[in-house]
Design a protein around this motif. Sequence first.
Motif, PDB file in Angstrom:
ATOM      1  N   UNK A  15      34.205  74.348  45.586  1.00 53.99           N
ATOM      2  CA  UNK A  15      33.843  75.621  46.234  1.00 53.99           C
ATOM      3  C   UNK A  15      32.539  76.086  45.624  1.00 53.99           C
ATOM      4  N   UNK A  16      31.789  76.880  46.295  1.00 50.45           N
ATOM      5  CA  UNK A  16      30.515  77.391  45.772  1.00 50.45           C
ATOM      6  C   UNK A  16      30.783  78.220  44.513  1.00 50.45           C
ATOM      7  N   UNK A  17      30.094  77.919  43.443  1.00 51.54           N
ATOM      8  CA  UNK A  17      30.381  78.607  42.178  1.00 51.54           C
ATOM      9  C   UNK A  17      29.278  79.574  41.778  1.00 51.54           C
ATOM     10  N   UNK A  18      28.270  79.739  42.600  1.00 52.23           N
ATOM     11  CA  UNK A  18      27.213  80.687  42.268  1.00 52.23           C
ATOM     12  C   UNK A  18      26.141  80.112  41.379  1.00 52.23           C
ATOM     13  N   UNK A  19      26.143  78.778  41.212  1.00 47.33           N
ATOM     14  CA  UNK A  19      25.172  78.122  40.348  1.00 47.33           C
ATOM     15  C   UNK A  19      24.398  77.103  41.175  1.00 47.33           C
ATOM     16  N   UNK A  36      39.627  77.867  40.393  1.00 46.36           N
ATOM     17  CA  UNK A  36      40.123  78.008  39.021  1.00 46.36           C
ATOM     18  C   UNK A  36      38.999  77.830  38.012  1.00 46.36           C
ATOM     19  N   UNK A  37      38.205  76.781  38.187  1.00 47.93           N
ATOM     20  CA  UNK A  37      37.143  76.533  37.222  1.00 47.93           C
ATOM     21  C   UNK A  37      35.967  77.484  37.404  1.00 47.93           C
ATOM     22  N   UNK A  38      35.755  77.933  38.633  1.00 48.26           N
ATOM     23  CA  UNK A  38      34.739  78.969  38.856  1.00 48.26           C
ATOM     24  C   UNK A  38      35.099  80.223  38.063  1.00 48.26           C
ATOM     25  N   UNK A  39      36.384  80.610  38.109  1.00 48.34           N
ATOM     26  CA  UNK A  39      36.817  81.798  37.374  1.00 48.34           C
ATOM     27  C   UNK A  39      36.710  81.586  35.865  1.00 48.34           C
ATOM     28  N   UNK A  40      36.947  80.351  35.402  1.00 47.28           N
ATOM     29  CA  UNK A  40      36.809  80.053  33.977  1.00 47.28           C
ATOM     30  C   UNK A  40      35.370  80.268  33.518  1.00 47.28           C
ATOM     31  N   UNK A  41      34.457  79.734  34.303  1.00 45.53           N
ATOM     32  CA  UNK A  41      33.043  79.854  33.935  1.00 45.53           C
ATOM     33  C   UNK A  41      32.603  81.311  33.958  1.00 45.53           C
ATOM     34  N   UNK A  42      33.020  82.043  34.990  1.00 46.24           N
ATOM     35  CA  UNK A  42      32.664  83.461  35.079  1.00 46.24           C
ATOM     36  C   UNK A  42      33.184  84.227  33.865  1.00 46.24           C
ATOM     37  N   UNK A  43      34.405  83.932  33.463  1.00 41.54           N
ATOM     38  CA  UNK A  43      34.993  84.607  32.301  1.00 41.54           C
ATOM     39  C   UNK A  43      34.217  84.286  31.028  1.00 41.54           C
ATOM     40  N   UNK A  44      33.831  83.006  30.872  1.00 39.46           N
ATOM     41  CA  UNK A  44      33.090  82.617  29.673  1.00 39.46           C
ATOM     42  C   UNK A  44      31.726  83.289  29.614  1.00 39.46           C
ATOM     43  N   UNK A  45      31.063  83.416  30.754  1.00 38.97           N
ATOM     44  CA  UNK A  45      29.756  84.063  30.779  1.00 38.97           C
ATOM     45  C   UNK A  45      29.873  85.519  30.374  1.00 38.97           C
ATOM     46  N   UNK A  46      30.874  86.225  30.902  1.00 34.49           N
ATOM     47  CA  UNK A  46      31.050  87.636  30.551  1.00 34.49           C
ATOM     48  C   UNK A  46      31.392  87.800  29.077  1.00 34.49           C
ATOM     49  N   UNK A  47      32.204  86.881  28.543  1.00 38.33           N
ATOM     50  CA  UNK A  47      32.540  86.927  27.119  1.00 38.33           C
ATOM     51  C   UNK A  47      31.298  86.739  26.262  1.00 38.33           C
ATOM     52  N   UNK A  48      30.467  85.767  26.654  1.00 35.95           N
ATOM     53  CA  UNK A  48      29.239  85.511  25.897  1.00 35.95           C
ATOM     54  C   UNK A  48      28.304  86.710  25.931  1.00 35.95           C
ATOM     55  N   UNK A  49      28.309  87.457  27.026  1.00 32.68           N
ATOM     56  CA  UNK A  49      27.425  88.613  27.172  1.00 32.68           C
ATOM     57  C   UNK A  49      28.062  89.914  26.675  1.00 32.68           C
ATOM     58  N   UNK A 314      27.806  85.289  44.344  1.00 29.64           N
ATOM     59  CA  UNK A 314      28.699  84.155  44.558  1.00 29.64           C
ATOM     60  C   UNK A 314      29.793  84.085  43.501  1.00 29.64           C
ATOM     61  N   UNK A 315      29.510  84.621  42.303  1.00 31.85           N
ATOM     62  CA  UNK A 315      30.527  84.651  41.255  1.00 31.85           C
ATOM     63  C   UNK A 315      31.541  85.769  41.462  1.00 31.85           C
ATOM     64  N   UNK A 316      31.310  86.626  42.460  1.00 30.04           N
ATOM     65  CA  UNK A 316      32.243  87.707  42.746  1.00 30.04           C
ATOM     66  C   UNK A 316      32.065  88.925  41.871  1.00 30.04           C
TER      67      UNK A 316
END
Length: 404
Positions: A15-19, A36-49, A314-316
């Motif tokens: 699915x489109x992941x915004x990248x 599922x993996x799109x949501x994982x990546x989105x969560x990791x980015x927010x955590x890093x920021x 795209x990441x929602x």
Amino acid sequence: MYLRGLIILCLHLATICGIYIDNDDGTTREIKMSVRDKNKIAKQMLTAWGIRRPGSRGVDPDSYLSLFMASAYKFHTDDLEDEIRFNPSYSDLDSKTTYFGYDRKLRGVLDHDFDVIVAFEPKHIVTDTPLTDALGSNLAEIDFSNEDTDYPYELVHAGLYFAVDSDADFSVKNVQLYYTVADEIIKMPSGVSFPINDTNFVAFNVSKIVEGWMRHPEMSRRLYVRITDNKGKSRPLDGLLSHLHAFGVGFFIEGDEYYKNRHPRDAGFLEDDDANEIDDGTSSTPIPDGPIDVIAPPRTDTCRKRALFIDFSDLGWTDFIVAPHGYRANYCAGGCPFPLDGIYHPTNHALFQTLVHLLHKNVTGEALCAPTMMDKSMSLLFLDKNQVRIKKYADMSVTECGCQ
């Protein structure tokens, strides 16, 4: 390493992941992945920021607070064209903030740079409290007791801002601010007025007061306001407070305590199962006899900057990331062939490592393609529970690559 793992994960999924990554022909292509993996990546980015995603949209911030923060964002990113674009959900804020008088009137207040701007609303503005009755007539209490001031930042400046509805029969020039010391009420110096488009604001410097709140959380977090007529006489507040809008804004820099308390990045899902394997050198290639051919064959995948764009829509994230709509991260990829000439911006260490690698390939790896220059900081304008924040992030976009 984080972006490299993110790209590898995206390439193997659907699915489109915004990248969007470089297509090697001047265009970019969408990466596909599972939800599922799109949501994982989105969560990791927010955590890093260091961003907490709101559980729900909830109540929108005061419209004047939003107007001010959108204007401040545009003012502080006016030299970064890509960052000015707002998410479509907030396009009305973009159109309402075409002129900001902040530079002319308030710039001198901020003698320091900042990393974070936090805007917050009071719990309420009310009359007829025991303290307002004791202090005098026509006085309203501004209560910030709902605001957590335990920030892991160093305060640079704090202001209390007021705006007035266009249909009100008074202006921001009629607003007077007070604070208390023991049983005494003290009038603040006059505020500084400035326009955003057709709306006038007035700002009061409350830095010392907020510093006290931060040092002593048990302190009462209340200020007081009067509205006067054009002759300076206080007016009854019945029917006036509904036209008055107040919000606080704090400007902070990130000190050592912020980095001590910052949550570690959890990038476990990107780890390679073989990451901990160590080469003991037993499989190394012997040094060949005779002359060494140090001229590597031509390569088409030499080290260079490649496109990588992150689309927040795209990441929602359109419900809480106001601006920008995304950002150009870019990345470095490609080989570092010998000889390393100036186009690869090689370090002296990279030159030495390349020579050792040619002699004994399993002793050292090749010099690696990596960023040698990063762009200016990226700023995010986002909602965080009952606050609106602008936060700067350094070293977010690659502008130049080289061999290191």
